[in-house]
Design a protein around this motif. Structure first.
Motif, PDB file in Angstrom:
ATOM      1  N   TRP A 169       2.876 -10.227 -10.379  1.00  0.00           N
ATOM      2  CA  TRP A 169       1.496 -10.050  -9.925  1.00  0.00           C
ATOM      3  C   TRP A 169       1.268  -8.651  -9.354  1.00  0.00           C
ATOM      4  CZ3 TRP A 169       0.375  -8.617  -5.004  1.00  0.00           C
ATOM      5  CH2 TRP A 169       1.366  -8.783  -4.030  1.00  0.00           C
ATOM      6  N   GLN A 170       2.290  -8.131  -8.637  1.00  0.00           N
ATOM      7  CA  GLN A 170       2.154  -6.790  -8.065  1.00  0.00           C
ATOM      8  C   GLN A 170       2.099  -5.742  -9.164  1.00  0.00           C
ATOM      9  OE1 GLN A 170       5.138  -5.803  -5.113  1.00  0.00           O
ATOM     10  NE2 GLN A 170       4.677  -3.616  -5.211  1.00  0.00           N
ATOM     11  N   ASN A 171       2.921  -5.912 -10.171  1.00  0.00           N
ATOM     12  CA  ASN A 171       2.916  -4.982 -11.297  1.00  0.00           C
ATOM     13  C   ASN A 171       1.584  -5.034 -12.034  1.00  0.00           C
ATOM     14  OD1 ASN A 171       4.184  -3.049 -13.002  1.00  0.00           O
ATOM     15  ND2 ASN A 171       4.532  -4.650 -14.523  1.00  0.00           N
ATOM     16  N   ALA A 172       1.009  -6.244 -12.176  1.00  0.00           N
ATOM     17  CA  ALA A 172      -0.279  -6.386 -12.868  1.00  0.00           C
ATOM     18  C   ALA A 172      -1.400  -5.732 -12.074  1.00  0.00           C
ATOM     19  CB  ALA A 172      -0.570  -7.867 -13.092  1.00  0.00           C
ATOM     20  N   VAL A 173      -1.396  -5.915 -10.757  1.00  0.00           N
ATOM     21  CA  VAL A 173      -2.424  -5.294  -9.913  1.00  0.00           C
ATOM     22  C   VAL A 173      -2.332  -3.779  -9.977  1.00  0.00           C
ATOM     23  CG1 VAL A 173      -3.202  -4.977  -7.533  1.00  0.00           C
ATOM     24  CG2 VAL A 173      -2.627  -7.266  -8.370  1.00  0.00           C
ATOM     25  N   PHE A 183       0.506  -1.198  -3.784  1.00  0.00           N
ATOM     26  CA  PHE A 183       0.925  -2.069  -4.882  1.00  0.00           C
ATOM     27  C   PHE A 183       1.847  -1.386  -5.887  1.00  0.00           C
ATOM     28  CE2 PHE A 183      -3.137  -3.809  -3.412  1.00  0.00           C
ATOM     29  CZ  PHE A 183      -2.781  -5.130  -3.191  1.00  0.00           C
ATOM     30  N   GLY A 184       2.096  -0.102  -5.705  1.00  0.00           N
ATOM     31  CA  GLY A 184       2.954   0.613  -6.638  1.00  0.00           C
ATOM     32  C   GLY A 184       4.402   0.171  -6.534  1.00  0.00           C
ATOM     33  N   PHE A 227      -9.622   8.375  -2.350  1.00  0.00           N
ATOM     34  CA  PHE A 227      -8.847   7.927  -1.186  1.00  0.00           C
ATOM     35  C   PHE A 227      -8.468   6.451  -1.329  1.00  0.00           C
ATOM     36  CE2 PHE A 227      -8.764   6.087   3.116  1.00  0.00           C
ATOM     37  CZ  PHE A 227      -7.735   6.836   3.667  1.00  0.00           C
ATOM     38  N   ILE A 228      -9.417   5.621  -1.714  1.00  0.00           N
ATOM     39  CA  ILE A 228      -9.142   4.192  -1.890  1.00  0.00           C
ATOM     40  C   ILE A 228      -8.108   3.971  -2.985  1.00  0.00           C
ATOM     41  CG2 ILE A 228     -10.153   2.001  -2.621  1.00  0.00           C
ATOM     42  CD1 ILE A 228     -12.735   2.849  -1.255  1.00  0.00           C
ATOM     43  N   PHE A 229      -8.211   4.737  -4.071  1.00  0.00           N
ATOM     44  CA  PHE A 229      -7.248   4.584  -5.166  1.00  0.00           C
ATOM     45  C   PHE A 229      -5.828   4.873  -4.703  1.00  0.00           C
ATOM     46  CE2 PHE A 229      -4.727   6.948  -8.313  1.00  0.00           C
ATOM     47  CZ  PHE A 229      -4.449   5.911  -9.189  1.00  0.00           C
ATOM     48  N   TYR A 230      -5.641   5.972  -3.991  1.00  0.00           N
ATOM     49  CA  TYR A 230      -4.286   6.334  -3.563  1.00  0.00           C
ATOM     50  C   TYR A 230      -3.741   5.344  -2.531  1.00  0.00           C
ATOM     51  CZ  TYR A 230      -4.146  10.718  -6.127  1.00  0.00           C
ATOM     52  OH  TYR A 230      -4.097  11.647  -7.137  1.00  0.00           O
ATOM     53  N   ILE A 231      -4.602   4.791  -1.695  1.00  0.00           N
ATOM     54  CA  ILE A 231      -4.149   3.770  -0.748  1.00  0.00           C
ATOM     55  C   ILE A 231      -3.672   2.528  -1.495  1.00  0.00           C
ATOM     56  CG2 ILE A 231      -4.897   2.170   1.049  1.00  0.00           C
ATOM     57  CD1 ILE A 231      -4.427   4.961   2.087  1.00  0.00           C
ATOM     58  N   LEU A 232      -4.462   2.052  -2.464  1.00  0.00           N
ATOM     59  CA  LEU A 232      -4.090   0.866  -3.221  1.00  0.00           C
ATOM     60  C   LEU A 232      -2.864   1.120  -4.095  1.00  0.00           C
ATOM     61  CD1 LEU A 232      -7.616  -0.425  -4.330  1.00  0.00           C
ATOM     62  CD2 LEU A 232      -6.165  -1.264  -2.459  1.00  0.00           C
ATOM     63  N   ALA A 233      -2.788   2.323  -4.683  1.00  0.00           N
ATOM     64  CA  ALA A 233      -1.628   2.643  -5.510  1.00  0.00           C
ATOM     65  C   ALA A 233      -0.353   2.686  -4.680  1.00  0.00           C
ATOM     66  CB  ALA A 233      -1.841   3.985  -6.217  1.00  0.00           C
ATOM     67  N   ILE A 258      -5.287  -1.265 -11.384  1.00  0.00           N
ATOM     68  CA  ILE A 258      -5.899  -0.208 -10.564  1.00  0.00           C
ATOM     69  C   ILE A 258      -5.775   1.147 -11.259  1.00  0.00           C
ATOM     70  CG2 ILE A 258      -5.713   1.039  -8.385  1.00  0.00           C
ATOM     71  CD1 ILE A 258      -4.763  -1.587  -7.116  1.00  0.00           C
ATOM     72  N   THR A 259      -4.592   1.432 -11.769  1.00  0.00           N
ATOM     73  CA  THR A 259      -4.360   2.714 -12.437  1.00  0.00           C
ATOM     74  C   THR A 259      -5.222   2.856 -13.679  1.00  0.00           C
ATOM     75  OG1 THR A 259      -2.075   2.687 -11.638  1.00  0.00           O
ATOM     76  CG2 THR A 259      -2.592   4.204 -13.419  1.00  0.00           C
TER      77      THR A 259
END
Length: 286
Positions: free
Chosen positions: A200-204, A175-176, A166-172, A208-209
């Motif tokens: 920076w957004q692309n790096a984050v 910042f995706g 759940f946390i992964f999909y929220i962050l993706a 995460i991915t």
């Protein structure tokens, strides 16, 4: 407690009590009381009546004696489990298939539809393999990192992995990169253009991915290793990693089929072990 209370009361009303006054108080030792409950298991082979073998129920090893008339391989039988009542026994929410011959896989890596194209394990493997991975981890009594763990840990495995997903999909989502812009040129051809994204957004997003993918690769490889070890299936850690890396969906679906008997237990998408609830306790033949 009543006896001690009476003695204290006597001491208060009469004369001082000495150590000798308490020497007659009886002492008792804890004696385990034997309790019996029934468990269900599948015969590992065709056996005659009176034959004894070992089985495991929720980490407790106990002897099983074949009942009168004998049993045939694959036949389900219900036997008593006798264990000290002081032992920590809980209903088995996770079970490992006990009808699988050791030394080989139950079916092939790509036999994903062998249990049906609408089976819960298949759809979990395709839509979110980490959920199915968590269910198999629970069956194997492993924690969310794919390591052996006590009961209080592996019972939390499913919830922790679901929270992680759940946390992964929220962050993706946060910042995706945005969806590409679609337009048409003068000739009616489709033209797409990628919106500019801050570095920076692309790096984050890539970090995460990558971390989530590495977690899945590591834990699923460990899970495959544990399943192979339990069923004495030949292989290597290198093969485990390759199977997960190149086809994680097929790998976790195979692990799910290996560790459950879907003919006896219906597959469920969102339960902790991916199996329908049962009122019968199930033991593992060893």
């Amino acid at each position: 407690a009543l006896l001690i209370s009476n003695l204290l009361h006597h001491h208060h009303l009469n004369e001082p009590a000495t150590m000798k006054s308490y020497s007659s108080i009886p002492t008792a030792e804890a004696v385990p009381v034997m309790s019996t409950q029934m468990v269900e298991l599948t015969a590992p082979a065709t056996l005659e009546a009176g034959y004894t073998f070992q089985a495991i129920y929720d980490g407790v090893t106990f002897p099983v004696t074949v009942p009168e008339g004998g049993v045939k391989q694959g036949q389900t039988m219900t036997v008593p489990l006798v264990t000290p009542a002081t032992a920590e026994i809980t209903p088995l929410t996770a079970l490992v298939a006990d009808d699988v011959a050791k030394g080989h896989w139950k079916d092939g890596l790509c036999a994903c539809c062998v249990v049906g194209c609408c089976h819960a394990s298949l759809w979990n493997a395709m839509c979110c393999p980490q959920i199915l991975m968590a269910q198999v981890l629970t069956r194997m009594h492993l924690n969310w990192c794919g390591e052996d763990a006590p009961e209080r840990e592996w019972r939390m495995t499913f919830k922790r992995v679901v929270l992680l997903v759940f946390i992964f999909y929220i962050l993706a989502t946060l910042f995706g990169p945005p969806s590409p812009d679609i337009s048409f040129d003068a000739k009616g051809h489709v033209v797409t253009s990628e919106p500019e994204v801050p570095a920076w957004q692309n790096a984050v997003y890539k970090s995460i991915t990558w971390l989530f993918g590495f977690y899945t690769l590591l834990v699923m490889s460990r899970l495959r290793y544990h399943v192979r070890s339990m069923y004495l299936i030949p292989g290597s850690i290198f093969q485990d990693v390759c199977c997960v890396f190149w086809c994680g969906c097929c790998t976790v679906a195979q692990l799910a089929r290996q560790t459950a008997n879907y003919q006896q237990r219906r597959g469920v998408c969102c339960s902790e072990n991916g199996l329908s609830p049962t009122t019968t306790n199930v033991a593992i033949v060893v």
